[in-house]
Design a protein around this motif. Structure first.
Motif, PDB file in Angstrom:
ATOM      1  N   LEU A  18       4.387 -43.722  -6.038  1.00  0.00           N
ATOM      2  CA  LEU A  18       5.219 -42.520  -6.172  1.00  0.00           C
ATOM      3  C   LEU A  18       4.736 -41.409  -5.237  1.00  0.00           C
ATOM      4  N   HIS A  19       3.417 -41.288  -5.117  1.00  0.00           N
ATOM      5  CA  HIS A  19       2.808 -40.306  -4.220  1.00  0.00           C
ATOM      6  C   HIS A  19       3.277 -40.534  -2.774  1.00  0.00           C
ATOM      7  N   ASP A  20       3.304 -41.798  -2.354  1.00  0.00           N
ATOM      8  CA  ASP A  20       3.717 -42.122  -0.974  1.00  0.00           C
ATOM      9  C   ASP A  20       5.201 -41.835  -0.748  1.00  0.00           C
ATOM     10  N   ILE A  21       6.020 -42.169  -1.761  1.00  0.00           N
ATOM     11  CA  ILE A  21       7.461 -41.873  -1.661  1.00  0.00           C
ATOM     12  C   ILE A  21       7.657 -40.358  -1.539  1.00  0.00           C
ATOM     13  N   ALA A  22       6.942 -39.609  -2.393  1.00  0.00           N
ATOM     14  CA  ALA A  22       7.078 -38.149  -2.400  1.00  0.00           C
ATOM     15  C   ALA A  22       6.664 -37.561  -1.050  1.00  0.00           C
TER      16      ALA A  22
END
Length: 333
Positions: free
Chosen positions: A184-188
């Motif tokens: 999720l961190h990478d998508i964000a």
């Protein structure tokens, strides 16, 4: 002491507090369909679940304050933006319900996901339209609104609507970069890049369009010697933008969010410079719109107790829920 100006600052503070605090949780909703697996969406929602309703306190303070302190401004502005305001309030209600119901159902989850996303987009877009309407000027005759039902619908206000949606998406993305980890961190982070570029382009377009709305705006930003007084704002925006891109590129966690907040606060300061001393440009000044001094004093006593209280419990709740939110953890479980 000039009570009208003091109150103008208090209300401006309430508005910017609302914009930056509710901005990132609306932004989280705007990014909702792009977050991949539904576990990611759960985690994203859990990052804002403990604090989202407290963030909306400022909306009540700003709107209620305007009604009590600047009744004339309230009476003129409200009819001009009824449609976007009602849309915003309905959207905020939908979002609030989606928060509570989404975790209670599996079969109907998609429906609440859609409500959360649509509510967030509509609320952000409506706020942008309301802002654009105020900037482009409201038709006034005597002491009343003289425009039509659809005066808020112009190319400029629709574009400020889009700008606010993209700006909130940036706040939401940088918030998730700060609060989550892993996939999720990478998508964000990826969406933080996209929305950051979009936000800066749109801020540029709005800022260049605005001075041509009123002669007064133009004189304030592009003539000597005024230009020296207002120059710090665009310079600081450029520094904050540099900080945002640099911190995203170097993998920082917290600085992208703070840089995005700084861009919002500075843009708002730019608006304040453009408007002052008018509350409804170019016709109604702060002093013309203000209630009698006795009322302002009475309300100030209440505000001086309430505002520190709100700030204290807001700060406390952010402190309690600090740190990363991991998948499968959170407020709702």
């Amino acid at each position: 002491m000039d009570l009208a100006v003091l109150w103008a600052f208090i209300i401006a503070f309430a508005v910017i507090a609302y914009v930056i605090l509710d901005g990132f949780d609306l932004g989280t909703g705007i990014l909702f369909p792009l977050l991949g697996r539904h576990e990611n969406r759960d985690t994203a929602m859990n990052t804002v679940a403990p604090i989202w309703d407290g963030n909306e306190t400022w909306l009540v303070l700003g709107g209620g304050g305007l009604f009590a302190v600047f009744p004339l401004a309230y009476a003129i502005i409200m009819p001009a933006i009824y449609a976007p305001l009602i849309a915003m309030l309905l959207a905020l209600i939908f979002r609030g319900v989606a928060f509570e119901f989404r975790f209670k159902t599996v079969r109907g989850r998609w429906m609440w996901d859609v409500s959360f996303f649509v509510g967030s987009i509509v609320a952000a877009f409506s706020q942008g339209i309301a802002l654009g309407t105020l900037v482009q000027g409201i038709d006034i005759e005597g002491r009343a609104y003289a425009g039509g039902w659809f005066d808020w619908m112009t190319p400029f206000s629709l574009m400020t609507g889009v700008a606010v949606v993209v700006g909130y998406a940036l706040l939401g993305a940088t918030w998730l970069v700060m609060k989550t980890e892993g996939e999720l961190h990478d998508i964000a982070r990826r969406y933080a890049w996209i929305s950051a570029i979009g936000t800066m382009v749109l801020i540029g377009v709005v800022s260049l369009w605005m001075p041509f709305m009123e002669d007064e705006f133009y004189l304030r930003w592009f003539t000597f010697p005024q230009i020296f007084y207002v120059a710090p704002v665009p310079i600081l925006v450029a520094l904050a933008t540099f900080s945002l891109f640099q911190s995203l590129a170097t993998g920082k966690e917290i600085r992208p969010f703070l840089s995005a907040l700084a861009i919002f606060v500075l843009s708002f300061a730019g608006l304040g410079i453009t408007f002052y001393p008018d509350i409804i440009p170019p016709h109604v000044t702060i002093w013309e719109a203000a209630a009698p001094d006795s009322s302002l004093m009475f309300l100030l006593v209440g505000a001086s107790v309430l505002i520190p209280l709100i700030l204290a419990y807001t700060a406390y709740s952010y402190w309690v829920f600090r740190g990363k939110v991991r998948e499968g953890e959170g407020y709702h479980h």
